[in-house]
Structures are given as C-alpha cells and as structure tokens.
Write a protein that holds these residues in place. Sequence first.
Motif, PDB file in Angstrom:
ATOM      1  N   SER A 120      44.973  47.649  54.538  1.00  0.00           N
ATOM      2  CA  SER A 120      44.001  48.239  53.613  1.00  0.00           C
ATOM      3  C   SER A 120      42.641  48.451  54.272  1.00  0.00           C
ATOM      4  CB  SER A 120      43.859  47.365  52.373  1.00  0.00           C
ATOM      5  OG  SER A 120      43.335  46.102  52.716  1.00  0.00           O
ATOM      6  N   THR A 121      42.451  47.879  55.443  1.00  0.00           N
ATOM      7  CA  THR A 121      41.289  48.071  56.335  1.00  0.00           C
ATOM      8  C   THR A 121      40.037  47.334  55.908  1.00  0.00           C
ATOM      9  OG1 THR A 121      40.267  50.090  55.396  1.00  0.00           O
ATOM     10  CG2 THR A 121      42.165  50.395  56.878  1.00  0.00           C
ATOM     11  N   GLY A 122      40.037  46.670  54.767  1.00  0.00           N
ATOM     12  CA  GLY A 122      38.835  45.954  54.377  1.00  0.00           C
ATOM     13  C   GLY A 122      38.998  45.277  53.034  1.00  0.00           C
ATOM     14  N   SER A 123      37.942  44.645  52.573  1.00  0.00           N
ATOM     15  CA  SER A 123      37.965  44.018  51.256  1.00  0.00           C
ATOM     16  C   SER A 123      38.009  45.102  50.195  1.00  0.00           C
ATOM     17  CB  SER A 123      36.733  43.129  51.073  1.00  0.00           C
ATOM     18  OG  SER A 123      35.572  43.935  50.960  1.00  0.00           O
TER      19      SER A 123
ATOM     20  N   LEU B 125      42.995  31.289  41.877  1.00  0.00           N
ATOM     21  CA  LEU B 125      41.730  30.731  42.364  1.00  0.00           C
ATOM     22  C   LEU B 125      40.549  31.525  41.819  1.00  0.00           C
ATOM     23  CD1 LEU B 125      42.416  30.018  46.160  1.00  0.00           C
ATOM     24  CD2 LEU B 125      42.671  28.458  44.224  1.00  0.00           C
ATOM     25  N   GLY B 126      40.662  32.835  41.895  1.00  0.00           N
ATOM     26  CA  GLY B 126      39.549  33.691  41.501  1.00  0.00           C
ATOM     27  C   GLY B 126      39.225  33.609  40.026  1.00  0.00           C
ATOM     28  N   VAL B 127      40.256  33.652  39.178  1.00  0.00           N
ATOM     29  CA  VAL B 127      39.987  33.701  37.741  1.00  0.00           C
ATOM     30  C   VAL B 127      39.408  32.379  37.242  1.00  0.00           C
ATOM     31  CG1 VAL B 127      42.272  32.962  36.895  1.00  0.00           C
ATOM     32  CG2 VAL B 127      40.896  34.574  35.563  1.00  0.00           C
ATOM     33  N   LEU B 128      39.893  31.255  37.746  1.00  0.00           N
ATOM     34  CA  LEU B 128      39.386  29.968  37.261  1.00  0.00           C
ATOM     35  C   LEU B 128      37.986  29.684  37.782  1.00  0.00           C
ATOM     36  CD1 LEU B 128      42.616  27.796  37.423  1.00  0.00           C
ATOM     37  CD2 LEU B 128      41.460  28.680  35.402  1.00  0.00           C
ATOM     38  N   ALA B 129      37.745  29.983  39.057  1.00  0.00           N
ATOM     39  CA  ALA B 129      36.419  29.736  39.604  1.00  0.00           C
ATOM     40  C   ALA B 129      35.369  30.638  38.971  1.00  0.00           C
ATOM     41  CB  ALA B 129      36.439  29.920  41.118  1.00  0.00           C
ATOM     42  N   ALA B 130      35.758  31.881  38.667  1.00  0.00           N
ATOM     43  CA  ALA B 130      34.782  32.838  38.138  1.00  0.00           C
ATOM     44  C   ALA B 130      34.537  32.679  36.650  1.00  0.00           C
ATOM     45  CB  ALA B 130      35.242  34.265  38.432  1.00  0.00           C
ATOM     46  N   LEU B 131      35.524  32.198  35.891  1.00  0.00           N
ATOM     47  CA  LEU B 131      35.364  32.105  34.450  1.00  0.00           C
ATOM     48  C   LEU B 131      34.942  30.717  33.977  1.00  0.00           C
ATOM     49  CD1 LEU B 131      38.374  34.240  33.137  1.00  0.00           C
ATOM     50  CD2 LEU B 131      35.971  34.898  33.362  1.00  0.00           C
ATOM     51  N   ALA B 132      35.018  29.737  34.864  1.00  0.00           N
ATOM     52  CA  ALA B 132      34.589  28.387  34.482  1.00  0.00           C
ATOM     53  C   ALA B 132      33.186  28.135  35.033  1.00  0.00           C
ATOM     54  CB  ALA B 132      35.602  27.349  34.970  1.00  0.00           C
TER      55      ALA B 132
ATOM     56  N   ARG C 227      39.829  22.809  40.783  1.00  0.00           N
ATOM     57  CA  ARG C 227      38.938  22.080  41.687  1.00  0.00           C
ATOM     58  C   ARG C 227      37.789  22.959  42.166  1.00  0.00           C
ATOM     59  NH1 ARG C 227      43.962  19.505  45.190  1.00  0.00           N
ATOM     60  NH2 ARG C 227      44.401  17.726  43.795  1.00  0.00           N
ATOM     61  N   LEU C 228      38.081  24.218  42.452  1.00  0.00           N
ATOM     62  CA  LEU C 228      37.043  25.129  42.931  1.00  0.00           C
ATOM     63  C   LEU C 228      36.095  25.573  41.825  1.00  0.00           C
ATOM     64  CD1 LEU C 228      39.087  27.425  45.348  1.00  0.00           C
ATOM     65  CD2 LEU C 228      37.326  25.775  45.975  1.00  0.00           C
ATOM     66  N   SER C 229      36.507  25.409  40.582  1.00  0.00           N
ATOM     67  CA  SER C 229      35.696  25.920  39.468  1.00  0.00           C
ATOM     68  C   SER C 229      34.407  25.143  39.267  1.00  0.00           C
ATOM     69  CB  SER C 229      36.509  25.872  38.174  1.00  0.00           C
ATOM     70  OG  SER C 229      36.651  24.531  37.712  1.00  0.00           O
ATOM     71  N   ARG C 230      34.355  23.895  39.764  1.00  0.00           N
ATOM     72  CA  ARG C 230      33.203  23.006  39.589  1.00  0.00           C
ATOM     73  C   ARG C 230      33.020  22.588  38.135  1.00  0.00           C
ATOM     74  NH1 ARG C 230      28.678  26.378  40.928  1.00  0.00           N
ATOM     75  NH2 ARG C 230      30.121  28.027  40.282  1.00  0.00           N
ATOM     76  N   ALA C 231      34.011  22.903  37.303  1.00  0.00           N
ATOM     77  CA  ALA C 231      33.953  22.494  35.903  1.00  0.00           C
ATOM     78  C   ALA C 231      34.462  21.064  35.750  1.00  0.00           C
ATOM     79  CB  ALA C 231      34.815  23.436  35.062  1.00  0.00           C
TER      80      ALA C 231
ATOM     81  N   ALA D 254      34.283  36.840  41.688  1.00  0.00           N
ATOM     82  CA  ALA D 254      35.441  36.077  42.174  1.00  0.00           C
ATOM     83  C   ALA D 254      35.482  36.110  43.703  1.00  0.00           C
ATOM     84  CB  ALA D 254      36.736  36.640  41.594  1.00  0.00           C
ATOM     85  N   ARG D 255      35.221  34.991  44.328  1.00  0.00           N
ATOM     86  CA  ARG D 255      35.115  34.947  45.785  1.00  0.00           C
ATOM     87  C   ARG D 255      36.443  35.293  46.471  1.00  0.00           C
ATOM     88  NH1 ARG D 255      30.660  32.266  47.820  1.00  0.00           N
ATOM     89  NH2 ARG D 255      31.813  31.386  49.566  1.00  0.00           N
ATOM     90  N   SER D 256      37.575  34.899  45.864  1.00  0.00           N
ATOM     91  CA  SER D 256      38.862  35.206  46.485  1.00  0.00           C
ATOM     92  C   SER D 256      39.229  36.674  46.338  1.00  0.00           C
ATOM     93  CB  SER D 256      39.972  34.331  45.883  1.00  0.00           C
ATOM     94  OG  SER D 256      40.128  34.573  44.499  1.00  0.00           O
ATOM     95  N   PHE D 257      38.440  37.427  45.587  1.00  0.00           N
ATOM     96  CA  PHE D 257      38.564  38.878  45.519  1.00  0.00           C
ATOM     97  C   PHE D 257      37.546  39.557  46.426  1.00  0.00           C
ATOM     98  CE2 PHE D 257      37.296  42.977  43.754  1.00  0.00           C
ATOM     99  CZ  PHE D 257      38.522  43.615  43.578  1.00  0.00           C
TER     100      PHE D 257
END
Length: 382
Positions: free
Chosen positions: A70-73, A110-117, A138-142, A259-262
């Motif tokens: 895909s050549t990039g993010s 990972l992305g949905v939980l970290a970004a929505l919590a 764990r990544l959500s910091r909640a 979302a960092r994983s996105f």
Amino acid sequence: MTSPDPAHPLAWLEPHAAHRRAAGLHRELRPRTPHEPLVDLAGNDYLGLAADPRIVEGAVRAARTWGAGSTGSRLVTGTTALHAELEAELAAFCGAEAALVFSSGYTANLGVLAALAGPDALVVSDAANHASLIDGCRLSRARVAVVPHDDSDAVDAVLAARTEERALVVTESVNSVDGGLAPLAQLHAVCRRRGALLVVDEAHGLGVVGPGGRGLLAAAGLAGADDVVATVTLSKALGSQGGAVLGPAAVTAHLVDTARSFIFDTGLAPAAAGAALAALRVLRAEPERPGAVLRVAAALAAAAGVPAPPSAVVAVVLGEPDVAVAAARRCAERGLRVGCFRPPSVPEGTSRLRLTARATVTDAELGQVRAVLADVLAMAHA
C-alpha cells in the motif's frame, strides 16, 4: 540462545525456555507446504474461500492494479479506492453506518479500545476475551474491570458502581476457544440502561452466524445500533487478511484522528483488500455457506463426542497440556491437523483440541475424521 555467562543480558532466556518445555508449553513453528495431504481442521478458513479461484483472482487483480504494497499509512498513501470500496460494502453487509479497515483484527481491537476509552473511562472486559482485547484494555489507560464469562449481572453491578462518566463493555460475540455465543441482547440492555458503549469482537461470528453470516449482532437485532461498535477480521471466514471497525460514522472518524494502530501502521496491502472484497461478494451471493459450516461443525462435534456448537469452533477439553499436545500429534500422524490450545490461551487444566469447521469439508474427509478421532481420543482418555 545459550550463554555460559550468567551475567549475559539474555542468560535468563534458557531457564525460562526449559520451564516452558517441562510444563508442556513449548511452541514451535511448523511451516506448511502448498499441497499437504492433511485434512485441515485447525485453520480459520470457515467458508473455504482462502484458495477459492475467485478470491485468489481478486487478490491478483488488486496487486496488478495497485502494486504489492500500500506504500504508506492510511493517512498518507495507504488508502486506495479499493480500500474505500471494501469499507463501504463491509458496512452495508453488516448493517453498520461506516467501516474502517485496519491491517489486522488485532490492530483493530487495539485501536478501538485505546481510542474510545482513556484514563477517565471504565472498560468492563469479559474474562474469556481474546488477547487482542486484553492488550487493547491495557493500552487504553482506562480502569479495567474483568468480569466472569458471559455474566450480564456482573457487568451490570460493575457499571452501577462506577464513578467514571464514560464506560465500555467489551466481549467476543463467538468465543474463540469454546465456540459459545455471548448474550448480546442482555449485555446491550445493561449497557443502554447504564449509559455504556457495547464493543463486540465478531472475529468468529462474521460469515458463520447470523442472517447470511452477518454476525451475532445482526442475529440479536443490534446491527447498526448507535451505541454498539463491532470489530471484525478479514482473515477467517473471508479467507484474506486484515481487520475492520464497524459502527457509527462518528466513531470511525474519531479513529482516523486518534487510533495509533491506524495512524502509524502501514495500510492493508491491496492484494488482501481485493481478496477480502471478493470473498465478501461471494458470501453475499451464496448465503447458504454459513449453514454448511454449522452442519460440518455438528458432524465434527458428534465425532468427538461433544455437544454441537452454535458456531464453527468445536472444543474437545483433555485437561493437561502434554495430553492435548500428544493427541494433536497423533491426529497429524493420521492425516488430520487440529488446533491445540494450552495455557495461557485457556485456563489451567483445560488444555484442549480445537476443531474448526469449514464449509468445504467433504463426506469422505468426515469419515476420516471420525476414524482418527475415535482412536486418538480413546488413547487420550485412557
């Protein structure tokens, strides 16, 4: 690595490896060859589409059009018209307002939980959740509250006592190790009463359960609900690779921003997107395939002497890790590949064989499965 120097920074690895070997928890990579004679009941190719010529052609056509990578993010050059087409059709099929494709189901969770919590939120997590959901918590910091498996009353009690303004309840729709179905209607009623968001991982539901394989949320009448978010994988029933988050458009827009994983991950390869889109179209055109999966699952369960599951996952609990490993090895020696789940994937004392149904398993293959399991399980239970 073995180092004679106890002061070496990696000297601790060998004692840890020895401990895992002694406990029956050592794992090895076993590369497959293109044309193995084994009957595969270990993979997650539920609809038998991974090698379907239509899906392979979808991957090839996408690679020829867009290139190998895909050549990039996604926010730079990694979003193609093909990605947008896949997102639109996936959302429409599942009854969601919007979809956002990630490079895997793991990164989607990972992305949905970290970004929505976040540190000002509560996440209520089912005790049997997949590792990707646990890592997302764990990544959500909640603040994370782990509740007993499929216990809606426990969820209600935790939500009622919370001090946080925002709360998420997260569960798998189909449990990945025992094949059971989550009580989504009850969980959603609790969430709605307590003002919480329900997040459902449909990794093992899409393509197998619900109307036309649309998942357990659709079966529960919750597809498209404005207080529900789903994650799916493209690597199981759709036979490709990747993952996606489905839900309100406001949610996917928030994930694109946060979302960092996105944001920091390379976009899904065009070939995988093309294959997933082709598989989704086959599923839509051939709605009988999910029923075929469940019929095979019932036949596998009968052969193993366990109750028929409501999904593609058939669990045969054997107890200790060495017993399960030996049974899986004997199956392979007899031409049958099965999954072998041990701690930490399952609780202590519940190591098991996991048989996964595939819509394209033949009657002749089922006959072989019955013969092999009869011998192997008799030896395991002796």
